[in-house]
Write a protein that holds these residues in place. Structure first.
Motif, PDB file in Angstrom:
ATOM      1  N   UNK A 276     -77.618 -70.771 -40.836  1.00  0.00           N
ATOM      2  CA  UNK A 276     -76.548 -70.071 -41.555  1.00  0.00           C
ATOM      3  C   UNK A 276     -75.298 -69.972 -40.670  1.00  0.00           C
ATOM      4  N   UNK A 277     -74.135 -69.734 -41.307  1.00  0.00           N
ATOM      5  CA  UNK A 277     -72.870 -69.830 -40.564  1.00  0.00           C
ATOM      6  C   UNK A 277     -72.613 -68.719 -39.552  1.00  0.00           C
ATOM      7  N   UNK A 278     -73.362 -67.605 -39.673  1.00  0.00           N
ATOM      8  CA  UNK A 278     -73.130 -66.516 -38.715  1.00  0.00           C
ATOM      9  C   UNK A 278     -73.948 -66.656 -37.440  1.00  0.00           C
ATOM     10  N   UNK A 279     -74.725 -67.732 -37.329  1.00  0.00           N
ATOM     11  CA  UNK A 279     -75.545 -67.927 -36.118  1.00  0.00           C
ATOM     12  C   UNK A 279     -74.635 -68.311 -34.952  1.00  0.00           C
ATOM     13  N   UNK A 280     -74.703 -67.559 -33.879  1.00  0.00           N
ATOM     14  CA  UNK A 280     -73.880 -67.891 -32.709  1.00  0.00           C
ATOM     15  C   UNK A 280     -74.407 -69.158 -32.044  1.00  0.00           C
ATOM     16  N   UNK A 281     -73.477 -69.968 -31.542  1.00  0.00           N
ATOM     17  CA  UNK A 281     -73.911 -71.224 -30.933  1.00  0.00           C
ATOM     18  C   UNK A 281     -74.912 -70.970 -29.812  1.00  0.00           C
ATOM     19  N   UNK A 282     -74.639 -69.923 -29.017  1.00  0.00           N
ATOM     20  CA  UNK A 282     -75.510 -69.650 -27.864  1.00  0.00           C
ATOM     21  C   UNK A 282     -76.957 -69.392 -28.319  1.00  0.00           C
ATOM     22  N   UNK A 283     -77.159 -68.775 -29.491  1.00  0.00           N
ATOM     23  CA  UNK A 283     -78.511 -68.521 -29.998  1.00  0.00           C
ATOM     24  C   UNK A 283     -79.093 -69.783 -30.632  1.00  0.00           C
ATOM     25  N   UNK A 284     -78.229 -70.552 -31.282  1.00  0.00           N
ATOM     26  CA  UNK A 284     -78.647 -71.800 -31.921  1.00  0.00           C
ATOM     27  C   UNK A 284     -79.199 -72.750 -30.862  1.00  0.00           C
ATOM     28  N   UNK A 285     -78.457 -72.855 -29.748  1.00  0.00           N
ATOM     29  CA  UNK A 285     -78.867 -73.802 -28.701  1.00  0.00           C
ATOM     30  C   UNK A 285     -80.216 -73.414 -28.085  1.00  0.00           C
ATOM     31  N   UNK A 286     -80.447 -72.112 -27.955  1.00  0.00           N
ATOM     32  CA  UNK A 286     -81.747 -71.684 -27.413  1.00  0.00           C
ATOM     33  C   UNK A 286     -82.878 -72.243 -28.265  1.00  0.00           C
ATOM     34  N   UNK A 287     -82.700 -72.238 -29.587  1.00  0.00           N
ATOM     35  CA  UNK A 287     -83.744 -72.742 -30.483  1.00  0.00           C
ATOM     36  C   UNK A 287     -83.837 -74.264 -30.432  1.00  0.00           C
ATOM     37  N   UNK A 288     -82.683 -74.946 -30.441  1.00  0.00           N
ATOM     38  CA  UNK A 288     -82.742 -76.414 -30.472  1.00  0.00           C
ATOM     39  C   UNK A 288     -83.300 -76.953 -29.152  1.00  0.00           C
ATOM     40  N   UNK A 289     -83.021 -76.218 -28.064  1.00  0.00           N
ATOM     41  CA  UNK A 289     -83.520 -76.686 -26.763  1.00  0.00           C
ATOM     42  C   UNK A 289     -85.052 -76.659 -26.688  1.00  0.00           C
ATOM     43  N   UNK A 290     -85.662 -75.833 -27.538  1.00  0.00           N
ATOM     44  CA  UNK A 290     -87.138 -75.821 -27.562  1.00  0.00           C
ATOM     45  C   UNK A 290     -87.666 -77.186 -27.983  1.00  0.00           C
ATOM     46  N   UNK A 291     -86.821 -77.962 -28.698  1.00  0.00           N
ATOM     47  CA  UNK A 291     -87.188 -79.331 -29.091  1.00  0.00           C
ATOM     48  C   UNK A 291     -86.444 -80.343 -28.229  1.00  0.00           C
ATOM     49  N   UNK A 292     -85.860 -79.854 -27.135  1.00  0.00           N
ATOM     50  CA  UNK A 292     -85.030 -80.689 -26.250  1.00  0.00           C
ATOM     51  C   UNK A 292     -83.880 -81.365 -27.011  1.00  0.00           C
ATOM     52  N   UNK A 293     -83.284 -80.623 -27.945  1.00  0.00           N
ATOM     53  CA  UNK A 293     -82.170 -81.141 -28.739  1.00  0.00           C
ATOM     54  C   UNK A 293     -80.962 -80.207 -28.613  1.00  0.00           C
ATOM     55  N   UNK A 294     -79.777 -80.777 -28.807  1.00  0.00           N
ATOM     56  CA  UNK A 294     -78.562 -79.950 -28.875  1.00  0.00           C
ATOM     57  C   UNK A 294     -77.630 -80.474 -29.976  1.00  0.00           C
ATOM     58  N   UNK A 295     -76.701 -79.605 -30.380  1.00  0.00           N
ATOM     59  CA  UNK A 295     -75.552 -80.038 -31.171  1.00  0.00           C
ATOM     60  C   UNK A 295     -74.465 -80.316 -30.123  1.00  0.00           C
ATOM     61  N   UNK A 296     -74.133 -81.599 -29.910  1.00  0.00           N
ATOM     62  CA  UNK A 296     -73.332 -81.928 -28.710  1.00  0.00           C
ATOM     63  C   UNK A 296     -71.831 -81.681 -28.866  1.00  0.00           C
ATOM     64  N   UNK A 297     -71.437 -80.979 -29.931  1.00  0.00           N
ATOM     65  CA  UNK A 297     -69.998 -80.761 -30.151  1.00  0.00           C
ATOM     66  C   UNK A 297     -69.595 -79.331 -29.808  1.00  0.00           C
ATOM     67  N   UNK A 298     -70.459 -78.634 -29.067  1.00  0.00           N
ATOM     68  CA  UNK A 298     -70.138 -77.232 -28.760  1.00  0.00           C
ATOM     69  C   UNK A 298     -68.805 -77.146 -28.012  1.00  0.00           C
ATOM     70  N   UNK A 299     -67.978 -76.153 -28.393  1.00  0.00           N
ATOM     71  CA  UNK A 299     -66.678 -76.001 -27.715  1.00  0.00           C
ATOM     72  C   UNK A 299     -66.807 -75.222 -26.408  1.00  0.00           C
ATOM     73  N   UNK A 300     -65.678 -75.130 -25.683  1.00  0.00           N
ATOM     74  CA  UNK A 300     -65.694 -74.355 -24.437  1.00  0.00           C
ATOM     75  C   UNK A 300     -66.004 -72.888 -24.724  1.00  0.00           C
ATOM     76  N   UNK A 301     -65.745 -72.463 -25.967  1.00  0.00           N
ATOM     77  CA  UNK A 301     -66.051 -71.085 -26.368  1.00  0.00           C
ATOM     78  C   UNK A 301     -67.508 -70.945 -26.808  1.00  0.00           C
TER      79      UNK A 301
END
Ligand SMILES: Cc1cc2nc3c(=O)[nH]c(=O)nc-3n(C[C@H](O)[C@H](O)[C@H](O)COP(=O)(O)OP(=O)(O)OC[C@H]3O[C@@H](n4cnc5c(N)ncnc54)[C@H](O)[C@@H]3O)c2cc1C
Length: 551
Positions: free
Chosen positions: A104-129
């Motif tokens: 969902x759109x309110x998920x913070x990137x920092x929390x999203x990445x914690x979950x995707x990293x469990x599968x060794x995956x990322x969304x590689x377009x994360x901004x400096x923010x």
């Protein structure tokens, strides 16, 4: 009004001073006070809100809805005088696989990445923010970041969206084959009309639309009409030709076409092996050559920050404590000792470049870094190899956090992002950069420049006393000159931060009247009553923006 809205949705609605204060600001130079802030609990709440506002507008009411996710926008995108809609309750990550995630759109990137990293995956377009932003804002701004050089922008990863549109209903937006499009167009519904009208608009103006695409690697200015209809593409390169994809229009539209409620987002494998060559540039004369030679070796990221950023980072290095996980101020000082020494021994570098390589093995990373170091030897530059994640961390933190540090640390001055996201093709650097610096210096501005040197995307952040009228007058004058220069070199006024209040008034300068007319028609097709985030992208008002610069 507040009481009425409270009766419409089950989520909270606030209009207390503290809430209105907070939602008057994002990371831009504006301050716009909303009338109320709504926190819808779910999609049903959103539908009711949209229907309620639509009914009001049909009767001549002025209420509108502006979405807000993390609130880190630098353009004034989530600011409104009417109702701000905070997506904090849309915070579920529904699925993560090896290929994609649904969230969902309110998920913070920092929390999203914690979950995707469990599968060794990322969304590689994360901004400096990355520590401040949420998925809704990343998608609506078509955000990009340090890995975009290799992986592209957010638009490349949005496979499917759900959105509440101006008729108060939720729709799935995904790429359609030509056959599916033909079926959809026949429908007599709101959705059928929407597909029909967008298709006709693009078909009728096909050459104009395709020609309008800026000739740079990244762009967030205007509506991305040129990627919607591709008559030659097909699913997996097979079958009937023709793909019509409205996600390409929705991504980057800054919440002006509807509310995103869910996204299916493609992921990539997180590379295990990486390393950094830090290049200290004493002068910028050889910069174009250095950039060309570095890009030839295909780094995953190629970033930069200037002497002002570096100097401020050293001055306020204690601000990095929480990011570097240093045990205390002394261990942090030790981490920065080599940089202090570098300045003492070699003087302040004009620019620092970070070339990061990601490869299949550490040997390959090391080989690439050594090769680049060797290629750059004739230029007599000072370089430093950071082989491990730990040793590169402080450079990334300086690059990512410098703007944030400036926002909070410089007393009496405010960060004034108004030409914060320009992009030109790197081959133009030799002519473009000296002219850019001449303009900025002619306004006697104190500014930092950091950015994505590999893409030609520069973030210029002046520090100004915004309460001073003479200073504020520099903003439209310098914008005009900088944008004229950027456009002369075929660039874009915004590569990733988007238009918002600050840049929407310059879209006509960039695209011309005819293309802006198509943007207006696009907005009208999706949002005929102007419910969603008015004044951004189309019908903008420079006067309004300048009147709302924070003092
Ligand atoms: C220190 C710092 C560094 C930054 N670095 C970068 C960078 O490297 N690259 C980059 O691209 N940007 C950067 N930005 C700008 C900004 O952080 C990003 O664009 C980010 O993606 C915005 O996300 P957000 O969640 O904060 O969005 P918000 O600020 O909340 O909103 C951004 C826009 O999205 C719209 N929106 C939000 N949610 C929805 C929704 N559910 N439906 C429809 N529209 C919605 C809003 O109306 C608004 O127009 C930086 C900002 C800061 C402060």
């Amino acid at each position: 009004m507040i009481e009425t809205i409270k009766g419409v949705i089950s989520g909270e609605v606030s209009s207390d001073e503290e809430t209105l204060d907070k939602y008057s600001r994002d990371a831009s130079l504006f301050e716009v006070r909303p009338e109320a802030v709504a926190f819808p609990k779910d999609t049903e709440d959103l539908k009711k809100l949209v229907s309620f506002v639509a009914a009001g507008r049909k009767k001549g009411g002025k209420m509108s809805l502006t979405a807000r996710a993390g609130g880190s926008d630098m353009s004034g995108g989530p600011l409104s005088e009417s109702i701000v809609v905070d997506f904090k309750h849309f915070n579920r990550i529904k699925k993560v696989t090896g290929d994609y995630a649904i969230a969902e759109p309110g998920v913070f990137y920092r929390d999203f990445e914690k979950e995707t990293l469990k599968q060794n995956r990322i969304l590689p377009t994360y901004p400096a923010s990355r520590e401040l932003c949420a998925l809704g804002g990343m998608i609506a701004n078509n955000a990009a970041g340090e890995k975009t050089l290799k992986y592209g922008k957010t638009i490349n990863y949005v496979e499917e969206l759900k959105a509440v549109l101006s008729d108060g209903k939720e729709y799935v937006i995904r790429p359609l084959t030509k056959k599916e499009l033909e079926e959809k167009i026949k429908e007599k519904s709101f959705e059928g009309r929407l597909y029909r009208d967008v298709y006709r608009l693009i078909e009728k103006n096909y050459d104009l639309v395709k020609k309008a695409r800026p000739n740079v690697s990244k762009n967030s200015a205007g509506y991305n009409l040129w990627d919607v209809w591709n008559p030659d593409a097909s699913v997996g390169g097979k079958g009937d030709k023709g793909i019509f994809d409205l996600t390409k229009l929705f991504v980057g539209s800054q919440g002006t076409l509807g509310f995103i409620t869910e996204a299916k987002i493609g992921l990539v494998e997180k590379q295990k092996y990486s390393g950094l060559l830090v290049i200290f540039m004493k002068d910028l004369e050889v910069l174009p050559d250095v950039v060309k030679k570095t890009l030839a070796l295909k780094p995953a990221s190629f970033e930069s920050f200037d002497d002002h950023t570096f100097g401020l980072a050293l001055k306020f290095f204690t601000g990095f404590l929480k990011f570097l996980g240093a045990a205390n101020i002394f261990s942090l000082a030790i981490q920065f000792l080599p940089e202090f020494l570098h300045v003492v021994l070699h003087g302040m570098p004009k620019m620092i470049l970070l070339a990061e390589f990601e490869e299949k093995s550490q040997e390959e990373v090391d080989r690439k870094i050594r090769e680049l170091d060797g290629v750059l030897e004739p230029y007599n530059l000072s370089t430093k190899i950071a082989r491990t994640v730990e040793s590169s961390k402080k450079y990334w933190v300086m690059r990512r956090e410098s703007f944030n540090l400036l926002r909070h640390r410089i007393k009496g001055m405010k960060t004034a992002p108004f030409v914060d996201d320009i992009i030109v093709r790197p081959e133009h650097y030799p002519e473009f950069l000296p002219k850019l610096y001449d303009i900025l210096n002619s306004y006697n501005l104190l500014f930092t420049v950091a950015g994505h040197i590999g893409d030609g995307n520069f973030h210029i952040i002046p520090l100004m006393k915004l309460e001073n009228e003479e200073e504020r007058k520099k903003i439209p004058a310098a914008s005009e000159e900088v944008y004229n220069l950027v456009l002369k070199y075929g660039g874009s006024i915004t590569a990733e931060h988007n238009d918002g209040l600050i840049r929407s008034p310059y879209l006509e300068k960039m695209y011309g009247k005819k293309v802006c007319k198509l943007f207006e028609e696009t907005k009208k097709i999706f949002d005929p009553l102007n419910i969603f985030n008015p004044g951004k992208k189309v019908n903008s008002d420079l006067e309004f923006a300048l009147e709302h610069i924070k003092r």
